[in-house]
Design a protein around this motif. Structure first.
Motif, PDB file in Angstrom:
ATOM      1  N   ASP A   1       0.834  -1.202   0.000  1.00 53.26           N
ATOM      2  CA  ASP A   1       0.000   0.000   0.000  1.00 53.26           C
ATOM      3  C   ASP A   1       0.869   1.252   0.000  1.00 53.26           C
ATOM      4  O   ASP A   1       0.625   2.213   0.739  1.00 53.26           O
ATOM      5  CB  ASP A   1      -0.943   0.000   1.210  1.00 53.26           C
ATOM      6  N   ALA A   2       1.897   1.238  -0.852  1.00 59.83           N
ATOM      7  CA  ALA A   2       2.852   2.345  -0.928  1.00 59.83           C
ATOM      8  C   ALA A   2       2.349   3.417  -1.885  1.00 59.83           C
ATOM      9  O   ALA A   2       1.592   3.133  -2.821  1.00 59.83           O
ATOM     10  CB  ALA A   2       4.217   1.844  -1.399  1.00 59.83           C
ATOM     11  N   ASN A   3       2.795   4.645  -1.659  1.00 58.74           N
ATOM     12  CA  ASN A   3       2.501   5.753  -2.558  1.00 58.74           C
ATOM     13  C   ASN A   3       3.387   5.614  -3.797  1.00 58.74           C
ATOM     14  O   ASN A   3       4.621   5.647  -3.695  1.00 58.74           O
ATOM     15  CB  ASN A   3       2.782   7.076  -1.848  1.00 58.74           C
TER      16      ASN A   3
ATOM     17  N   ALA B   1       3.652  -7.722   8.025  1.00 59.86           N
ATOM     18  CA  ALA B   1       4.616  -7.080   8.919  1.00 59.86           C
ATOM     19  C   ALA B   1       4.788  -5.606   8.571  1.00 59.86           C
ATOM     20  O   ALA B   1       4.929  -4.759   9.466  1.00 59.86           O
ATOM     21  CB  ALA B   1       5.961  -7.792   8.845  1.00 59.86           C
ATOM     22  N   VAL B   2       4.767  -5.277   7.294  1.00 63.84           N
ATOM     23  CA  VAL B   2       4.879  -3.886   6.860  1.00 63.84           C
ATOM     24  C   VAL B   2       3.688  -3.077   7.374  1.00 63.84           C
ATOM     25  O   VAL B   2       3.842  -1.947   7.851  1.00 63.84           O
ATOM     26  CB  VAL B   2       4.974  -3.799   5.319  1.00 63.84           C
ATOM     27  N   ALA B   3       2.513  -3.674   7.281  1.00 64.34           N
ATOM     28  CA  ALA B   3       1.295  -2.970   7.717  1.00 64.34           C
ATOM     29  C   ALA B   3       1.314  -2.675   9.215  1.00 64.34           C
ATOM     30  O   ALA B   3       0.751  -1.672   9.664  1.00 64.34           O
ATOM     31  CB  ALA B   3       0.067  -3.806   7.360  1.00 64.34           C
ATOM     32  N   LEU B   4       1.967  -3.542   9.992  1.00 67.90           N
ATOM     33  CA  LEU B   4       1.975  -3.383  11.450  1.00 67.90           C
ATOM     34  C   LEU B   4       3.183  -2.605  11.968  1.00 67.90           C
ATOM     35  O   LEU B   4       3.273  -2.320  13.172  1.00 67.90           O
ATOM     36  CB  LEU B   4       1.963  -4.764  12.123  1.00 67.90           C
ATOM     37  N   ALA B   5       4.125  -2.245  11.080  1.00 69.41           N
ATOM     38  CA  ALA B   5       5.393  -1.665  11.521  1.00 69.41           C
ATOM     39  C   ALA B   5       5.315  -0.169  11.788  1.00 69.41           C
ATOM     40  O   ALA B   5       6.260   0.401  12.344  1.00 69.41           O
ATOM     41  CB  ALA B   5       6.482  -1.939  10.488  1.00 69.41           C
ATOM     42  N   GLY B   6       4.227   0.488  11.373  1.00 68.47           N
ATOM     43  CA  GLY B   6       4.086   1.918  11.605  1.00 68.47           C
ATOM     44  C   GLY B   6       5.091   2.759  10.842  1.00 68.47           C
ATOM     45  O   GLY B   6       5.624   3.744  11.368  1.00 68.47           O
TER      46      GLY B   6
END
Length: 467
Positions: A181-183, A390-395
């Protein structure tokens, strides 16, 4: 491909051992025993399929599936690209471009000029499509100035590679950006930060250094212009517009797709006839077909070449590339067997539990998957899917997520070797044997991946400190 009703019973250790032995055996057959690469790839693919436990009644379908899926993307592209290249080369068009670049940048800067042109062309164009269009110009410059093909070919090929790896709208970074979900705009920024210096060091400077050590003759795979064509070459503008034609059409395809995905077009646009027709025209095989037809008229019939001579010219372009196509397909076959065997999934599961930093884990998992099964796209998309939770939860902030995309993409390109169809494509087009391809292309791709990851890691750290 997956086999319905069959699950891999072997663990990561045995699968990794089988894959390693298969690669060693393949190199031994080709380098030491001088077996033809096509036969060696088929033989090792067959042996690997049995060794990894793929059901005997499915082995041939797995081999043919891997071969056919690779040929589906490569055969038309290489065949049409060879036709276009032969017309541009034999008409004197490649010489026209070569002379212009040399006059503009000077003889000493010719490799740099070819690389910069490839960077620009490579922004919207896939690696293999851009390379086959650029080859006649590379060969013409190498013929004109001497010094071997690698001095000019590696900076150009490396340019297409870094753009394909790091920059949207190419499928790898786009897929990873979607998973994370990157820009996309930030991915482009970080991708450019990684791509430009990486190309300069690992493709341009490395190409110059390698070109001095290995002076290889310029392949005649695209033919040579005759004396009459060289005496009366087409205009520079004509040749440039002709080579830009397929690139513009392909960019039309990727541009429309990107615009639709970003919500810049109405949701109903995808179902509209105009959208579908423009996307089809911009598909690589169709774009190259249109370019060949235009070249036949502009550089052929309009300049007095008869229909019979033109037909023979195009026919002669296919013979030299048949070996390229078949060996590339066999490389895809070997990679397909390794993917079907489940080795990539097993390795990813092991690495996923290793507890290393997220950005390093993304790079390493992607790299090992790439080395294990050959496909950069499979390595990148599999890795992105694995670490996305993991990326989604890493803030992480936007720049850090974009840096993760580039890091995973960097891992997907390292150690291009015998299970990668691109390895065979580049090696055969540049007239290199397997050993030389490993010493040049494999090393360059690894350097590209490692340096690209290093830059992405620095951006990740700086963005984290600033955020």
């Amino acid at each position: 491909m997956t086999i319905e009703g069959w699950e891999q019973a072997l663990g990561a250790g045995p699968l990794l051992l089988i894959a390693g032995l298969a690669i060693v055996a393949l190199l031994f057959l080709i380098i030491k025993l001088r077996m033809h690469a096509l036969l060696a790839l088929i033989l090792i693919s067959l042996a690997t399929a049995f060794a990894t436990g793929i059901p005997a009644d499915k082995v041939v379908s797995v081999l043919v599936g891997g071969f056919g899926s690779t040929l589906g993307t490569v055969a038309l592209l290489v065949g049409l690209g060879a036709m276009l290249g032969r017309i541009v080369e034999t008409s004197g068009g490649a010489k026209t471009l070569a002379d212009y670049l040399i006059n503009l940048f000077g003889e000493k800067r010719a490799p740099f000029a070819l690389g910069v042109a490839s960077l620009i062309f490579g922004f919207p164009i896939f690696f293999d499509a851009g390379l086959v269009v650029m080859l006649p110009v590379v060969f013409a410059v190498a013929h004109r100035l001497g010094g071997g093909v690698l001095r000019y070919g590696l900076p150009a090929a490396g340019a297409f590679s870094v753009m394909h790896i790091f920059l949207p709208p190419h499928p790898g970074p786009v897929a990873a950006a979607t998973f994370f979900d990157a820009n996309v705009g930030l991915v482009v920024i970080v991708g450019l930060i990684a791509a430009i210096p990486t190309w300069y060091v690992t493709a341009y400077l490395f190409g110059l250094w390698t070109g001095k050590k290995l002076v290889l003759p310029v392949p005649e795979i695209l033919g040579r212009a005759d004396a009459e064509a060289e005496a009366n070459p087409p205009r520079f503008r004509t040749v440039v517009l002709l080579l830009l034609l397929p690139l513009v059409l392909i960019f039309l395809n990727t541009g429309l797709s990107t615009a639709a995905s970003a919500g810049l077009l109405p949701e109903t646009a995808k179902s509209e006839t105009w959208y579908q027709v423009l996307r089809t025209i911009g598909e690589t095989p169709v774009a190259l077909l249109i370019a060949v037809l235009v070249a036949m008229f502009v550089l052929g019939r309009r300049r007095g070449t008869g229909a019979g001579a033109l037909e023979k010219l195009l026919e002669s372009s296919l013979g030299p590339v048949c070996s390229v196509i078949l060996i590339t397909g066999a490389g895809g076959m070997f990679g397909g067997v390794l993917r079907t065997s489940g080795i990539g999934k097993a390795l990813a599961d092991v690495l996923g539990d290793a507890g290393i930093p997220l950005i390093l884990a993304g790079f390493l998992i992607s790299a090992i998957l790439r080395i294990a099964q050959g496909s950069a796209t499979v390595a990148l998309t599999t890795t992105a899917g694995l670490i996305a939770p993991a990326v989604a939860l890493a803030g992480l902030n936007g720049m850090q997520v974009a840096s993760l995309v580039i890091a995973v993409a960097a891992g997907s390109v390292v150690v291009s070797h015998v299970n990668d169809s691109g390895f065979w494509l580049v090696g055969r087009f540049f007239g290199m044997d397997v050993k030389t391809t490993l010493m040049t292309w494999t090393v360059m791709e690894t350097l590209i991946g490692v340096m690209g990851f290093g830059i992405a890691a620095v951006v990740f750290a700086v963005a984290g400190a600033a955020g």
